[in-house]
Design an enzyme around this catalytic site. Sequence first.
Site, PDB file in Angstrom:
ATOM      1  N   ALA A   1      -1.585  -4.025 -17.798  1.00 18.17           N
ATOM      2  CA  ALA A   1      -0.623  -3.052 -16.839  1.00 18.17           C
ATOM      3  C   ALA A   1      -0.920  -1.603 -16.607  1.00 18.17           C
ATOM      4  CB  ALA A   1       0.293  -3.277 -17.550  1.00 18.17           C
TER       5      ALA A   1
ATOM      6  N   LEU B   1      -9.008 -26.775  11.035  1.00 13.51           N
ATOM      7  CA  LEU B   1      -9.592 -27.490  11.212  1.00 13.51           C
ATOM      8  C   LEU B   1      -8.717 -29.211  10.772  1.00 13.51           C
ATOM      9  CD1 LEU B   1     -13.889 -27.336  10.503  1.00 13.51           C
ATOM     10  CD2 LEU B   1     -13.047 -27.526  12.566  1.00 13.51           C
TER      11      LEU B   1
ATOM     12  N   GLY C   1      -6.043 -29.392  11.670  1.00 13.81           N
ATOM     13  CA  GLY C   1      -4.988 -29.676  12.282  1.00 13.81           C
ATOM     14  C   GLY C   1      -3.728 -29.595  11.550  1.00 13.81           C
TER      15      GLY C   1
ATOM     16  N   GLU D   1       1.299   0.652 -11.096  1.00 17.04           N
ATOM     17  CA  GLU D   1       2.847   1.008 -10.675  1.00 17.04           C
ATOM     18  C   GLU D   1       3.362   1.471  -9.500  1.00 17.04           C
ATOM     19  OE1 GLU D   1       3.146   4.877 -12.632  1.00 17.04           O
ATOM     20  OE2 GLU D   1       2.087   4.506 -14.324  1.00 17.04           O
TER      21      GLU D   1
ATOM     22  N   GLY E   1      -1.029   2.205  -6.812  1.00 16.88           N
ATOM     23  CA  GLY E   1      -1.588   0.830  -6.817  1.00 16.88           C
ATOM     24  C   GLY E   1      -3.185   1.743  -7.130  1.00 16.88           C
ATOM     25  N   SER E   2      -3.983   1.002  -5.664  1.00 23.94           N
ATOM     26  CA  SER E   2      -5.443   1.700  -5.759  1.00 23.94           C
ATOM     27  C   SER E   2      -5.761   2.934  -5.922  1.00 23.94           C
ATOM     28  CB  SER E   2      -5.330   1.769  -3.847  1.00 23.94           C
ATOM     29  OG  SER E   2      -4.709   0.270  -3.173  1.00 23.94           O
TER      30      SER E   2
ATOM     31  N   GLU F   1     -14.469  -7.733 -14.705  1.00 22.97           N
ATOM     32  CA  GLU F   1     -13.146  -7.991 -13.721  1.00 22.97           C
ATOM     33  C   GLU F   1     -13.464  -8.101 -12.177  1.00 22.97           C
ATOM     34  OE1 GLU F   1      -9.447  -5.535 -14.211  1.00 22.97           O
ATOM     35  OE2 GLU F   1      -8.306  -6.692 -12.492  1.00 22.97           O
TER      36      GLU F   1
HETATM   37  C1  LIG Z   1      -0.475 -11.184  -7.835  1.00 24.26           C
HETATM   38  C2  LIG Z   1      -1.179 -10.379  -8.275  1.00 24.26           C
HETATM   39  C3  LIG Z   1      -1.031  -9.787  -9.452  1.00 24.26           C
HETATM   40  C4  LIG Z   1      -1.618  -8.647  -9.870  1.00 24.26           C
HETATM   41  N1  LIG Z   1      -2.198  -8.535 -11.152  1.00 24.26           N
HETATM   42  C5  LIG Z   1      -2.169  -7.160 -11.433  1.00 24.26           C
HETATM   43  C6  LIG Z   1      -2.228  -7.189 -13.094  1.00 24.26           C
HETATM   44  O1  LIG Z   1      -2.028  -7.944 -13.739  1.00 24.26           O
HETATM   45  N2  LIG Z   1      -2.402  -5.522 -13.605  1.00 24.26           N
HETATM   46  C7  LIG Z   1      -2.155  -4.832 -12.505  1.00 24.26           C
HETATM   47  O2  LIG Z   1      -2.597  -3.562 -13.361  1.00 24.26           O
HETATM   48  N3  LIG Z   1      -1.982  -5.194 -11.132  1.00 24.26           N
HETATM   49  C8  LIG Z   1      -1.935  -6.243 -10.115  1.00 24.26           C
HETATM   50  N4  LIG Z   1      -1.592  -6.058  -9.321  1.00 24.26           N
HETATM   51  C9  LIG Z   1      -1.795  -5.047  -8.322  1.00 24.26           C
HETATM   52  C10 LIG Z   1      -2.589  -5.443  -7.951  1.00 24.26           C
HETATM   53  O3  LIG Z   1      -4.485  -4.321  -8.240  1.00 24.26           O
HETATM   54  C11 LIG Z   1      -2.420  -3.938  -7.089  1.00 24.26           C
HETATM   55  O4  LIG Z   1      -1.684  -4.477  -5.979  1.00 24.26           O
HETATM   56  C12 LIG Z   1      -3.772  -3.514  -5.886  1.00 24.26           C
HETATM   57  O5  LIG Z   1      -4.610  -2.545  -6.728  1.00 24.26           O
HETATM   58  C13 LIG Z   1      -3.076  -2.847  -4.395  1.00 24.26           C
HETATM   59  O6  LIG Z   1      -2.724  -1.403  -5.022  1.00 24.26           O
HETATM   60  P1  LIG Z   1      -1.027  -1.795  -4.370  1.00 24.26           P
HETATM   61  O7  LIG Z   1      -0.546  -2.737  -4.208  1.00 24.26           O
HETATM   62  O8  LIG Z   1      -0.126  -0.396  -4.943  1.00 24.26           O
HETATM   63  O9  LIG Z   1      -1.076  -0.910  -2.810  1.00 24.26           O
HETATM   64  P2  LIG Z   1      -1.924   0.513  -1.684  1.00 24.26           P
HETATM   65  O10 LIG Z   1      -3.136   1.076  -2.917  1.00 24.26           O
HETATM   66  O11 LIG Z   1       0.076   1.201  -1.061  1.00 24.26           O
HETATM   67  O12 LIG Z   1      -2.454   0.118  -1.059  1.00 24.26           O
HETATM   68  C14 LIG Z   1      -1.818  -0.785   0.660  1.00 24.26           C
HETATM   69  C15 LIG Z   1      -3.187   0.003   1.687  1.00 24.26           C
HETATM   70  O13 LIG Z   1      -3.636   1.161   1.820  1.00 24.26           O
HETATM   71  C16 LIG Z   1      -4.954   0.584   1.706  1.00 24.26           C
HETATM   72  N5  LIG Z   1      -5.893   2.194   0.865  1.00 24.26           N
HETATM   73  C17 LIG Z   1      -5.358   2.509  -0.771  1.00 24.26           C
HETATM   74  N6  LIG Z   1      -6.167   3.738  -0.050  1.00 24.26           N
HETATM   75  C18 LIG Z   1      -6.740   3.299   0.796  1.00 24.26           C
HETATM   76  C19 LIG Z   1      -7.686   4.091   0.997  1.00 24.26           C
HETATM   77  N7  LIG Z   1      -8.686   5.247  -0.358  1.00 24.26           N
HETATM   78  N8  LIG Z   1      -9.130   3.930   0.992  1.00 24.26           N
HETATM   79  C20 LIG Z   1      -8.980   2.803   2.838  1.00 24.26           C
HETATM   80  N9  LIG Z   1      -7.371   1.988   2.077  1.00 24.26           N
HETATM   81  C21 LIG Z   1      -6.531   2.723   1.073  1.00 24.26           C
HETATM   82  C22 LIG Z   1      -5.278  -0.208   0.639  1.00 24.26           C
HETATM   83  O14 LIG Z   1      -6.363  -0.867   0.606  1.00 24.26           O
HETATM   84  C23 LIG Z   1      -3.824  -1.369   1.158  1.00 24.26           C
HETATM   85  O15 LIG Z   1      -4.332  -1.520   2.454  1.00 24.26           O
HETATM   86  C24 LIG Z   1      -1.462  -7.988  -9.090  1.00 24.26           C
HETATM   87  C25 LIG Z   1      -1.558  -8.151  -7.792  1.00 24.26           C
HETATM   88  C26 LIG Z   1      -0.782  -8.432  -6.923  1.00 24.26           C
HETATM   89  C27 LIG Z   1      -0.232  -9.473  -5.773  1.00 24.26           C
END
Ligand SMILES: Cc1cc2nc3c(=O)[nH]c(=O)nc-3n(C[C@H](O)[C@H](O)[C@H](O)COP(=O)(O)OP(=O)(O)OC[C@H]3O[C@@H](n4cnc5c(N)ncnc54)[C@H](O)[C@@H]3O)c2cc1C
Length: 370
Positions: free
Chosen positions: A110, A324, A326, A113, A117-118, A229
Site C-alpha cells: 500500500a 479488426l 468489428g 493514497e 499516487g504518482s 515490479e
Molecule cells: C487497478 C489498480 C490497482 C492498483 N494497485 C495498487 C497497489 O497494489 N498498491 C498501490 O500502492 N497502488 C496501486 N494502484 C495505484 C496506482 O499505482 C496509481 O493509480 C498510480 O500510481 C497513479 O496515481 P494516481 O492515480 O494518484 O494519479 P495521479 O498521480 O493523480 O496522476 C494523474 C495524471 O497526472 C499525470 N502525472 C502525475 N504526475 C506527473 C508528472 N510529474 N509529470 C507528468 N504527468 C504526471 C499521471 O501520469 C496521470 O496521467 C493501483 C491502481 C489501479 C487502478
Amino acid sequence: MVRAFLADAVIPHHQQWERDGIVPREIWKAAGELGLLGTDMPEEYGGGGQPDFRFNVVTREESVRAGASGLGFGLHTDVVGPYLRELGTPEQKDRWLPGFCAGELITAIAMSEPAAGSDLQGIRTVARRDGTDWVLDGSKTFITNGINSDLVIVVAKTDLEARGSKGISLFVVERGMSGFSRGRNLDKIGLKAQDTAELFFDQVRLPAENLLGEENQGFRHLMQMLPQERMSVAVSGIAAVRAMLDLTLDYVKGRTAFGRPVGSFQNTRFELAELDTEYWVTQIFLDRCTRDLNAGTLTATDAAMGKLWATDLERRAADRCLQLHGGYGYMTEYPIAKFFLDGRVQSIYAGTNEIMKEIIGRSLGLTEPR
Ligand SMILES: Cc1cc2nc3c(=O)[nH]c(=O)nc-3n(C[C@H](O)[C@H](O)[C@H](O)COP(=O)(O)OP(=O)(O)OC[C@H]3O[C@@H](n4cnc5c(N)ncnc54)[C@H](O)[C@@H]3O)c2cc1C
C-alpha cells in the site's frame, strides 16, 4: 504445469469470480501447494529456492494468455515477495515466508493514497513512535489484493521534519490488528475478479518487529524494488500483445466480408504485420531486461523503458485488434473485449507511463528547472 493448473482450477470458475469481484482464498492455497507462489523463495521457508525470474515470467505469461486476470499472484510473488525476502529479519522471514509460499498469507503493498499516487513523497499516512511501538494513522487506496490480504506492506512517513523522499518507512500490517479496516472493494472497468480496495489505519499499534527494512529508508527500499515490479507489468503487457495477436489472427482468417477472409485485406495484413514486428522487437528487449534482472544489473531506466513501451504497445494492440473484430470485438463474450478492458490499467499502475518518461528523461540528464 502452470497451464494445466489454470485450465483445471481457474478458467472454469473465472467468470463467476468476475461476478463476485474477488477470487476465493482456496485458489491461493492450491497455487501454493503446487509451488507457484514462492519459486524464488529459499527452500527452508517452503519456497522453490530458484531465484531465476524466468519462472515468474512463465507464470505471468500463462496467466495473461488464459485471461486469468483475477489472480493477484503477480503482485504477491513479483512485487511483495522481494521486500520480505530482501529486507526481512530472520525472525520476520520465519514468521511470514512459510505462509507466503503456501498461499495461506496473501499479501499486498500500500503506497498510493487518495491524494498521493504518482507523487509518493506527498503521502500523509504517518507512523509515530510510542515507546518501542509505532502508531499508524492514515489511509490508502487502489490496493490490489486489498480485501483478501493478510499482510500489507504500508508506506508511512516516520520523520515529519524530513523533506521530500526522506523520513519514510515500511511497516507490515497484519489482518486483525486493532484499528486496521478495509473499505469498499472498488468497482473497476476491468480486472473484475481482482479485489482492489481502500485501507484505513486508525491508531494501529505496531510492534517494532513489524518495521520492514531500515527506519526512514523506505523510499530507498522502494526504489530498489520498483524495477522488478515494472518488469512484472511489462512482461504481462507483452504476453497480452501476443495473446491478442493470436486471437485476432484466428478471427480474421475465419471471418469473411465481400466474399473473402477479412485477413486478406491489405489493411488487415499491414495492421497485423506491424503489430507482430512491434511484438518481437519489444519481446527481445524484455528478454534482455529479464537476463539483466537475474544478473542483478537491471537499471531503473531500462525497467522504466520496458514498462512504458510494453504497456503502450498493449494499449495500441488492444485497440487495433478489437477494431479488426468489428462489432464482435465490442461484445464481452469475445476475449478481445476482456483484453481491451483488463489491459487499460497497465499504463497507469506501477508508476504511470508519464512517470516512466520522467525517469528515462532524468537518465538523459534532463530535469525541470528548480
Ligand atoms: C487497478 C489498480 C490497482 C492498483 N494497485 C495498487 C497497489 O497494489 N498498491 C498501490 O500502492 N497502488 C496501486 N494502484 C495505484 C496506482 O499505482 C496509481 O493509480 C498510480 O500510481 C497513479 O496515481 P494516481 O492515480 O494518484 O494519479 P495521479 O498521480 O493523480 O496522476 C494523474 C495524471 O497526472 C499525470 N502525472 C502525475 N504526475 C506527473 C508528472 N510529474 N509529470 C507528468 N504527468 C504526471 C499521471 O501520469 C496521470 O496521467 C493501483 C491502481 C489501479 C487502478
